[in-house]
Scaffold this motif. Structure first.
Motif, PDB file in Angstrom:
ATOM      1  N   ARG A 182      76.449  23.823  81.498  1.00 32.81           N
ATOM      2  CA  ARG A 182      75.884  24.744  82.485  1.00 32.81           C
ATOM      3  C   ARG A 182      74.429  24.365  82.681  1.00 32.81           C
ATOM      4  O   ARG A 182      73.758  23.978  81.738  1.00 32.81           O
TER       5      ARG A 182
ATOM      6  N   ASP B 152      73.830  26.579  87.842  1.00 34.29           N
ATOM      7  CA  ASP B 152      74.664  27.723  87.458  1.00 34.29           C
ATOM      8  C   ASP B 152      73.854  29.010  87.458  1.00 34.29           C
ATOM      9  O   ASP B 152      74.355  30.063  87.826  1.00 34.29           O
ATOM     10  N   GLU B 153      72.610  28.948  87.003  1.00 36.92           N
ATOM     11  CA  GLU B 153      71.729  30.115  87.011  1.00 36.92           C
ATOM     12  C   GLU B 153      70.323  29.672  87.364  1.00 36.92           C
ATOM     13  O   GLU B 153      69.905  28.579  87.000  1.00 36.92           O
TER      14      GLU B 153
END
Length: 191
Positions: free
Chosen positions: A17, A68-69
């Protein structure tokens, strides 16, 4: 007026991620670089963000799906040390009154005005559509209707003709660690 430094980012890869952390200045990005190890790869890049605020830049990277973030270290008003925006809560602008209290908050496109008394106690919050929330000595009114009553152990909320009792569990410093309510067979944690 202080000139703004170029924005720097730390890109964190963990469990396949990727996280983008946008920061202002050199110090913050270097802080995140210190976490680089065999399980987490952290790199820093100059972004510049083409004159955008960190919040706008973070929203752009979040929306394009490259990571992802996306996290943003708060955009600060360096003259007063105040948070001006908070991307992770969709707050794009906070302006302050002469007493250094939030006067106007823009969140998710909505603008809220905050009213205080002379001692700095929050009395009301009004949005541009005319919705008003009043705070009076532990009472919370929403557009003139009773919403909840706060007390040292938590709050009693009134909704649809019935009461809901919520209690707070605090740590040794008085910080709230959990909010729970009564339920059949015991308490249920709600926050």
């Amino acid at each position: 007026m202080k000139s703004r430094q170029r924005s720097r980012v730390a890109v964190v890869v963990r469990s396949k991620r990727t996280f983008l952390i946008l920061c202002e200045g050199q110090t913050e990005a270097d802080y995140f670089l210190a976490f680089s190890n065999e399980r987490i790869a952290v790199t820093a890049h100059d972004l510049g963000c083409a004159g955008k605020s960190l919040v706008d830049c973070a929203l752009q990277y979040r929306d394009d799906g490259s990571f992802d973030e996306v996290w943003c270290v708060y955009d600060l008003d360096y003259s007063r040390g105040n948070v001006k925006a908070q991307a992770n809560k969709q707050v794009s602008l906070i302006s302050y009154n002469i007493f250094n209290l939030p006067r106007q908050i823009t969140k998710s496109g909505q603008v809220f005005e905050v009213i205080y008394d002379g001692a700095g106690r929050k009395l009301a919050q009004i949005d541009l559509q005319g919705n008003r929330k009043d705070y009076l000595a532990g009472l919370e009114l929403n557009n003139g209707s009773f919403e909840s009553l706060y007390h040292p152990q938590g709050r009693a909320a009134y909704s649809n003709g019935s009461w809901s009792y919520q209690y707070v569990l605090q740590d040794h410093l008085g910080n709230t660690r959990a909010v729970f309510k009564n339920a059949v067979g015991g308490g249920v944690i709600i926050q």
